[in-house]
Design a protein around this motif. Structure first.
Motif, PDB file in Angstrom:
ATOM      1  N   VAL A  65       0.890  -1.278  -0.009  1.00  0.00           N
ATOM      2  CA  VAL A  65       0.042  -0.093   0.042  1.00  0.00           C
ATOM      3  C   VAL A  65       0.816   1.381   0.061  1.00  0.00           C
ATOM      4  O   VAL A  65       0.904   2.193  -0.810  1.00  0.00           O
ATOM      5  CB  VAL A  65      -0.942  -0.085   1.243  1.00  0.00           C
ATOM      6  N   ALA A  66       1.923   1.442   0.871  1.00  0.00           N
ATOM      7  CA  ALA A  66       2.722   2.514   0.880  1.00  0.00           C
ATOM      8  C   ALA A  66       4.012   2.284   0.140  1.00  0.00           C
ATOM      9  O   ALA A  66       4.391   1.039  -0.039  1.00  0.00           O
ATOM     10  CB  ALA A  66       3.062   2.815   2.459  1.00  0.00           C
ATOM     11  N   ARG A  67       4.464   3.364  -0.390  1.00  0.00           N
ATOM     12  CA  ARG A  67       5.581   3.164  -1.007  1.00  0.00           C
ATOM     13  C   ARG A  67       6.943   4.116  -0.671  1.00  0.00           C
ATOM     14  O   ARG A  67       7.898   4.187  -1.529  1.00  0.00           O
ATOM     15  CB  ARG A  67       5.229   3.623  -2.587  1.00  0.00           C
ATOM     16  N   SER A  68       6.840   4.108   0.656  1.00  0.00           N
ATOM     17  CA  SER A  68       8.217   4.812   1.198  1.00  0.00           C
ATOM     18  C   SER A  68       8.186   4.251   2.563  1.00  0.00           C
ATOM     19  O   SER A  68       7.206   3.903   3.089  1.00  0.00           O
ATOM     20  CB  SER A  68       8.051   6.178   1.219  1.00  0.00           C
ATOM     21  N   VAL A  69       9.531   4.596   3.132  1.00  0.00           N
ATOM     22  CA  VAL A  69       9.773   4.344   4.433  1.00  0.00           C
ATOM     23  C   VAL A  69       9.124   5.571   5.363  1.00  0.00           C
ATOM     24  O   VAL A  69       9.542   6.735   4.945  1.00  0.00           O
ATOM     25  CB  VAL A  69      11.147   4.010   4.738  1.00  0.00           C
ATOM     26  N   PRO A  70       8.209   5.286   6.381  1.00  0.00           N
ATOM     27  CA  PRO A  70       7.572   6.617   7.026  1.00  0.00           C
ATOM     28  C   PRO A  70       8.783   7.054   7.889  1.00  0.00           C
ATOM     29  O   PRO A  70       9.507   6.567   8.840  1.00  0.00           O
ATOM     30  CB  PRO A  70       6.581   5.698   7.951  1.00  0.00           C
ATOM     31  N   SER A  71       8.522   8.434   8.451  1.00  0.00           N
ATOM     32  CA  SER A  71       9.513   9.090   9.171  1.00  0.00           C
ATOM     33  C   SER A  71       8.896   8.926  10.495  1.00  0.00           C
ATOM     34  O   SER A  71       7.921   8.321  10.790  1.00  0.00           O
ATOM     35  CB  SER A  71       9.313  10.637   8.813  1.00  0.00           C
ATOM     36  N   LEU A  72       9.725   9.381  11.646  1.00  0.00           N
ATOM     37  CA  LEU A  72       9.320   9.158  12.769  1.00  0.00           C
ATOM     38  C   LEU A  72       7.972   9.743  13.091  1.00  0.00           C
ATOM     39  O   LEU A  72       6.920   9.249  13.758  1.00  0.00           O
ATOM     40  CB  LEU A  72      10.187   9.969  13.799  1.00  0.00           C
ATOM     41  N   ARG A  73       7.672  11.068  12.546  1.00  0.00           N
ATOM     42  CA  ARG A  73       6.443  11.708  12.783  1.00  0.00           C
ATOM     43  C   ARG A  73       5.071  11.009  12.274  1.00  0.00           C
ATOM     44  O   ARG A  73       4.072  11.077  12.588  1.00  0.00           O
ATOM     45  CB  ARG A  73       6.513  12.999  12.277  1.00  0.00           C
ATOM     46  N   GLU A  74       5.623  10.545  10.893  1.00  0.00           N
ATOM     47  CA  GLU A  74       4.457   9.751  10.241  1.00  0.00           C
ATOM     48  C   GLU A  74       4.135   8.204  10.976  1.00  0.00           C
ATOM     49  O   GLU A  74       2.714   8.047  11.025  1.00  0.00           O
ATOM     50  CB  GLU A  74       4.936   9.136   8.888  1.00  0.00           C
ATOM     51  N   ILE A  75       5.120   7.838  11.620  1.00  0.00           N
ATOM     52  CA  ILE A  75       4.754   6.432  12.409  1.00  0.00           C
ATOM     53  C   ILE A  75       3.849   6.998  13.383  1.00  0.00           C
ATOM     54  O   ILE A  75       2.860   6.297  13.905  1.00  0.00           O
ATOM     55  CB  ILE A  75       5.815   5.929  12.949  1.00  0.00           C
ATOM     56  N   GLN A  76       4.344   8.006  14.107  1.00  0.00           N
ATOM     57  CA  GLN A  76       3.310   8.609  15.513  1.00  0.00           C
ATOM     58  C   GLN A  76       2.098   8.914  14.875  1.00  0.00           C
ATOM     59  O   GLN A  76       0.980   8.436  15.373  1.00  0.00           O
ATOM     60  CB  GLN A  76       4.245   9.731  16.045  1.00  0.00           C
ATOM     61  N   GLN A  77       1.930   9.606  13.734  1.00  0.00           N
ATOM     62  CA  GLN A  77       0.527   9.989  13.286  1.00  0.00           C
ATOM     63  C   GLN A  77      -0.177   8.767  13.007  1.00  0.00           C
ATOM     64  O   GLN A  77      -1.344   8.806  13.207  1.00  0.00           O
ATOM     65  CB  GLN A  77       0.643  11.051  12.035  1.00  0.00           C
ATOM     66  N   ALA A  78       0.429   7.827  12.386  1.00  0.00           N
ATOM     67  CA  ALA A  78      -0.210   6.651  11.903  1.00  0.00           C
ATOM     68  C   ALA A  78      -0.946   5.811  13.238  1.00  0.00           C
ATOM     69  O   ALA A  78      -2.105   5.357  13.282  1.00  0.00           O
ATOM     70  CB  ALA A  78       0.444   5.779  11.252  1.00  0.00           C
ATOM     71  N   GLY A  83      -6.121   4.994  16.268  1.00  0.00           N
ATOM     72  CA  GLY A  83      -6.628   5.014  17.564  1.00  0.00           C
ATOM     73  C   GLY A  83      -5.764   4.407  18.673  1.00  0.00           C
ATOM     74  O   GLY A  83      -6.420   4.409  19.898  1.00  0.00           O
ATOM     75  N   ASP A  84      -4.787   3.951  18.460  1.00  0.00           N
ATOM     76  CA  ASP A  84      -3.848   3.296  19.440  1.00  0.00           C
ATOM     77  C   ASP A  84      -3.222   4.027  20.370  1.00  0.00           C
ATOM     78  O   ASP A  84      -2.981   3.913  21.623  1.00  0.00           O
ATOM     79  CB  ASP A  84      -2.787   2.446  18.709  1.00  0.00           C
ATOM     80  N   LYS A  85      -3.017   5.437  20.100  1.00  0.00           N
ATOM     81  CA  LYS A  85      -2.280   6.611  20.860  1.00  0.00           C
ATOM     82  C   LYS A  85      -3.224   7.918  20.606  1.00  0.00           C
ATOM     83  O   LYS A  85      -3.812   8.080  19.905  1.00  0.00           O
ATOM     84  CB  LYS A  85      -0.966   6.787  20.217  1.00  0.00           C
ATOM     85  N   SER A  88      -1.937  13.499  21.782  1.00  0.00           N
ATOM     86  CA  SER A  88      -0.621  14.329  22.402  1.00  0.00           C
ATOM     87  C   SER A  88       0.685  13.170  21.935  1.00  0.00           C
ATOM     88  O   SER A  88       1.693  13.417  22.205  1.00  0.00           O
ATOM     89  CB  SER A  88      -0.920  14.174  23.947  1.00  0.00           C
ATOM     90  N   PHE A  89       0.359  12.117  21.602  1.00  0.00           N
ATOM     91  CA  PHE A  89       1.670  11.106  21.160  1.00  0.00           C
ATOM     92  C   PHE A  89       2.219  11.664  19.906  1.00  0.00           C
ATOM     93  O   PHE A  89       3.514  11.394  19.920  1.00  0.00           O
ATOM     94  CB  PHE A  89       0.974   9.737  20.748  1.00  0.00           C
ATOM     95  N   SER A  90       1.480  12.260  19.028  1.00  0.00           N
ATOM     96  CA  SER A  90       2.275  12.827  17.911  1.00  0.00           C
ATOM     97  C   SER A  90       3.252  14.101  18.235  1.00  0.00           C
ATOM     98  O   SER A  90       2.956  14.841  19.274  1.00  0.00           O
ATOM     99  CB  SER A  90       1.124  13.425  16.892  1.00  0.00           C
ATOM    100  N   ARG A  91       4.428  13.938  17.659  1.00  0.00           N
ATOM    101  CA  ARG A  91       5.337  15.050  17.926  1.00  0.00           C
ATOM    102  C   ARG A  91       5.963  14.635  19.284  1.00  0.00           C
ATOM    103  O   ARG A  91       6.622  15.810  19.843  1.00  0.00           O
ATOM    104  CB  ARG A  91       4.981  16.294  17.685  1.00  0.00           C
ATOM    105  N   SER A  92       5.674  13.650  19.899  1.00  0.00           N
ATOM    106  CA  SER A  92       6.107  13.199  21.421  1.00  0.00           C
ATOM    107  C   SER A  92       7.623  12.433  21.219  1.00  0.00           C
ATOM    108  O   SER A  92       8.023  12.341  19.853  1.00  0.00           O
ATOM    109  CB  SER A  92       5.299  12.739  22.275  1.00  0.00           C
TER     110      SER A  92
END
Length: 223
Positions: A65-78, A83-85, A88-92
């Motif tokens: 589905v995805a065609r790139s490696v996610p950044s740290l922030r993209e992992i957090q946002q995902a 709904g797992d986090k 406030s988890f984003s950018r933490s």
């Protein structure tokens, strides 16, 4: 950003093996600070997940589905979107483990991660057969992390011989900005290394995350 690839190649074995299985396909080595973000002390799970994602993109199945490696922030946002986090988890600077890695692989690539819980580090020996089958069958990096030993790492292979069983460990905790990062430098510094099972803390539990994908072609990691 050009990261070193397949940094285990050429690494000597602990001893002539009775049996051996290594990762098939290609991956990139993600580590602390590799993208300019200083994540020392909290980013090892993210970096290990990024290494797995790089393997999925370079060696894994077609139709991801995805065609790139996610950044740290993209992992957090995902993780927030799932709904797992909480928001406030984003950018933490909160760390992630194998459960979050499995969720992200499924969410971003539609590749499930099989989780295995090992009650104590000394019980990792019971999973040698599963690791051998995984790598022999063309499987990618296996993420491992625990409670007392909460430093996430990737496993790239397994072997056994006269010196007993060993696991091939890729450690994402390297941090440095001086000069090119080469296989020789990483191998010489022990950032990718064959480790005896005693390397893992006997009193710590461990979780392993096996990405449920195989290389596009026949397994080729044992030559």
């Amino acid at each position: 950003m050009q990261l070193p690839s397949d940094v285990h190649l050429g690494l000597p074995l602990p001893a002539p093996p009775d049996w051996l299985a290594l990762i098939s396909g290609s991956y990139r080595y993600y580590h602390y600070g590799c993208d300019g973000v200083d994540d020392r002390g909290w980013g090892c799970g993210y970096r290990t997940l990024q290494t797995i994602c790089s393997w999925l993109l370079e060696a894994g199945p077609e139709g991801l589905v995805a065609r790139s490696v996610p950044s740290l922030r993209e992992i957090q946002q995902a993780l927030v979107e799932m709904g797992d986090k909480p928001p406030s988890f984003s950018r933490s600077r909160e760390w992630i483990g194998t459960v979050e890695a499995a969720l992200c692989m499924d969410h971003l690539y539609a590749v499930p991660g099989r989780l295995v819980h090992v009650h104590r580090g000394r019980d990792l020996e019971k999973e040698l057969g599963s690791l051998y089958t995984h790598f022999q069958g063309g499987g990618g990096p296996v993420m491992v992390g625990g409670d007392r030993d909460h430093s996430a790492k990737a496993l790239l292979g397994v072997c056994s011989g006269p010196k007993g069983p060993h696991l091939l460990v890729l450690d994402p905790h390297y941090y440095g900005t001086s000069g090119p990062l080469t296989r020789d430098k990483l191998q010489g510094g022990g950032w990718v290394c064959w480790r005896e099972l005693s390397f893992f803390e006997g009193s710590s539990f461990y979780n392993l995350c096996f990405p449920q994908a195989r290389t596009r072609g026949p397994p080729g990691g044992n030559g």
